[in-house]
Design a protein around this motif. Sequence first.
Motif, PDB file in Angstrom:
ATOM      1  N   GLY A   1       0.786  -1.229   0.000  1.00 16.40           N
ATOM      2  CA  GLY A   1       0.000   0.000   0.000  1.00 16.40           C
ATOM      3  C   GLY A   1       0.814   1.273   0.000  1.00 16.40           C
ATOM      4  N   SER A   2       2.117   1.178   0.151  1.00 14.41           N
ATOM      5  CA  SER A   2       2.947   2.382   0.168  1.00 14.41           C
ATOM      6  C   SER A   2       3.438   2.711  -1.239  1.00 14.41           C
ATOM      7  N   GLU A   3       3.846   3.939  -1.421  1.00 15.14           N
ATOM      8  CA  GLU A   3       4.362   4.366  -2.720  1.00 15.14           C
ATOM      9  C   GLU A   3       5.812   3.910  -2.859  1.00 15.14           C
ATOM     10  N   LEU A   4       6.108   3.254  -3.963  1.00 18.27           N
ATOM     11  CA  LEU A   4       7.434   2.672  -4.156  1.00 18.27           C
ATOM     12  C   LEU A   4       8.176   3.378  -5.281  1.00 18.27           C
ATOM     13  N   TYR A   5       9.489   3.330  -5.186  1.00 19.85           N
ATOM     14  CA  TYR A   5      10.321   3.811  -6.287  1.00 19.85           C
ATOM     15  C   TYR A   5      11.590   2.965  -6.339  1.00 19.85           C
ATOM     16  N   GLU A   6      12.230   2.952  -7.484  1.00 19.31           N
ATOM     17  CA  GLU A   6      13.427   2.133  -7.676  1.00 19.31           C
ATOM     18  C   GLU A   6      14.649   2.939  -7.257  1.00 19.31           C
ATOM     19  N   ILE A   7      15.320   2.468  -6.217  1.00 17.45           N
ATOM     20  CA  ILE A   7      16.455   3.195  -5.666  1.00 17.45           C
ATOM     21  C   ILE A   7      17.784   2.711  -6.245  1.00 17.45           C
ATOM     22  N   ALA A   8      17.846   1.452  -6.638  1.00 17.13           N
ATOM     23  CA  ALA A   8      19.033   0.875  -7.272  1.00 17.13           C
ATOM     24  C   ALA A   8      18.552  -0.128  -8.311  1.00 17.13           C
ATOM     25  N   ASP A   9      19.472  -0.690  -9.068  1.00 15.17           N
ATOM     26  CA  ASP A   9      19.091  -1.634 -10.116  1.00 15.17           C
ATOM     27  C   ASP A   9      18.244  -2.765  -9.535  1.00 15.17           C
ATOM     28  N   ASP A  10      17.029  -2.907 -10.071  1.00 16.94           N
ATOM     29  CA  ASP A  10      16.130  -4.003  -9.694  1.00 16.94           C
ATOM     30  C   ASP A  10      15.835  -4.037  -8.198  1.00 16.94           C
ATOM     31  N   THR A  11      15.866  -2.887  -7.547  1.00 15.23           N
ATOM     32  CA  THR A  11      15.596  -2.815  -6.109  1.00 15.23           C
ATOM     33  C   THR A  11      14.630  -1.669  -5.837  1.00 15.23           C
TER      34      THR A  11
ATOM     35  N   GLY B   1      22.699  -3.977  -1.177  1.00 10.91           N
ATOM     36  CA  GLY B   1      23.840  -3.262  -0.613  1.00 10.91           C
ATOM     37  C   GLY B   1      23.955  -1.859  -1.163  1.00 10.91           C
ATOM     38  N   GLU B   2      23.831  -1.733  -2.469  1.00 12.87           N
ATOM     39  CA  GLU B   2      23.898  -0.419  -3.103  1.00 12.87           C
ATOM     40  C   GLU B   2      22.706   0.442  -2.690  1.00 12.87           C
ATOM     41  N   ALA B   3      21.530  -0.173  -2.561  1.00 20.10           N
ATOM     42  CA  ALA B   3      20.336   0.577  -2.156  1.00 20.10           C
ATOM     43  C   ALA B   3      20.502   1.156  -0.754  1.00 20.10           C
ATOM     44  N   ILE B   4      20.988   0.355   0.176  1.00 20.65           N
ATOM     45  CA  ILE B   4      21.188   0.833   1.547  1.00 20.65           C
ATOM     46  C   ILE B   4      22.268   1.910   1.582  1.00 20.65           C
ATOM     47  N   ARG B   5      23.320   1.721   0.809  1.00 20.58           N
ATOM     48  CA  ARG B   5      24.392   2.724   0.768  1.00 20.58           C
ATOM     49  C   ARG B   5      23.871   4.061   0.253  1.00 20.58           C
ATOM     50  N   GLN B   6      23.111   4.015  -0.832  1.00 21.08           N
ATOM     51  CA  GLN B   6      22.578   5.255  -1.395  1.00 21.08           C
ATOM     52  C   GLN B   6      21.633   5.952  -0.422  1.00 21.08           C
ATOM     53  N   LEU B   7      20.769   5.173   0.224  1.00 20.57           N
ATOM     54  CA  LEU B   7      19.808   5.764   1.150  1.00 20.57           C
ATOM     55  C   LEU B   7      20.518   6.418   2.335  1.00 20.57           C
ATOM     56  N   LEU B   8      21.523   5.760   2.866  1.00 25.98           N
ATOM     57  CA  LEU B   8      22.257   6.330   3.998  1.00 25.98           C
ATOM     58  C   LEU B   8      23.011   7.594   3.597  1.00 25.98           C
ATOM     59  N   GLU B   9      23.557   7.603   2.395  1.00 25.28           N
ATOM     60  CA  GLU B   9      24.248   8.805   1.929  1.00 25.28           C
ATOM     61  C   GLU B   9      23.258   9.949   1.736  1.00 25.28           C
ATOM     62  N   GLU B  10      22.070   9.627   1.213  1.00 29.28           N
ATOM     63  CA  GLU B  10      21.047  10.662   1.038  1.00 29.28           C
ATOM     64  C   GLU B  10      20.607  11.234   2.385  1.00 29.28           C
TER      65      GLU B  10
END
Length: 375
Positions: free
Chosen positions: A216-226, A254-263
């Motif tokens: 039910g939440s709004e989703l977006y692609e933060i990294a390749d296929d994630t 791993g890349e998704a978590i890294r990007q989110l933490l940097e943001e």
Amino acid sequence: MDIQSTFASQTPFQDNIVAVILQVLWLAFFALYMFYGQKIQVKIMLKEIEASLFRLKMMRNRGREITISTIKSISKNGDDPTERIDRLLEHVYIPPVNLDPSGIIRRLEHLINVRDFKFKEEVKMMIPDADDAQINNLTNMIEAATALNQIYKTVRHYFLIGKKTSSFYIILQLQMILPQIMMETKAYARALVAFKNGQPIGDGIGPLIAARLMRGSELYEIADDTVIGRVPMEGRVAYVLKAKGPGGNVGKPGEAIRQLLEEKEGEISRIIIIDAAQKFEGEKPGEVIEGTGVAIGGPGVDKYKVEEVATKYKIPLSAILIKEGIGDVVSTMRKEIADSVNDAIDRIKRIIRETTKEGDSIIIAGIGNTIGIAQ
């Protein structure tokens, strides 16, 4: 009386003869065992291994046939994919050099990406009009068939080496690990059916829990296929991520978590990783346990990235693990494993309440193959 006395006088002599014969036979057996016992054992073990090798060959051939027939049934161009499939089954992955460990993770990630891209491109060439979910599922199927082929050829190699050299220790080691090899091979054989039908597998329990949380939440692609979604939970903000489904895919957590933490510049109170874990014999499948650290399997690229960025920002790491057997991970998901979702979610909420404050932000990552599991 004379006959009885004669018979009685011969009995001790006959007993001595029997004893001598038994002793000679025992000595002969002992000598035979000393000189030929190991060779006899080798022959017996080779026969047992040969029988298992035949079953491995049957599973390998069956996997190849399923892969070819599935691609033929989906493809509309009428081309025969047999030659291309056979070439992919012999494809090997060459890991990066580790003599100088500096930068090995970056090189390892590059090689993995190149390999994944190659398999997907090969599938696209065979089925040009396939959608992303079909491409991912068929790629997983080819990888499972490739694993069956490699297992069979490896066992055959050591079997033939042991047979050629009559090496007791080579044959003994192969026989000792063969039961576990057979278990893993049967799991890959069952995985082919799951990938063919697009069914969730045991390894998908992490994405399944994440999908339940982000519903039910709004989703977006933060990294390749994630994909990632912002979910209110227990008075906190949870960033829940998983591989993009329903095609067979593990994403780049791993890349998704890294990007989110940097943001967020490290403004995250806790990272919770959900993944399957191998159970010990005697434990029940679907049992949920907790841990500390980054519960991400595989070659280690994603695990390394999360550990690096979490260490950089001093973020505590929690793990929710769902116990599974060797055969459960790549087989169609069992009911016991699927039923663990509610228990895992309850534990996640308890960890959030006990270790974070209201208004905090947390990351929840469902790790695993998301085949058959949408967002």
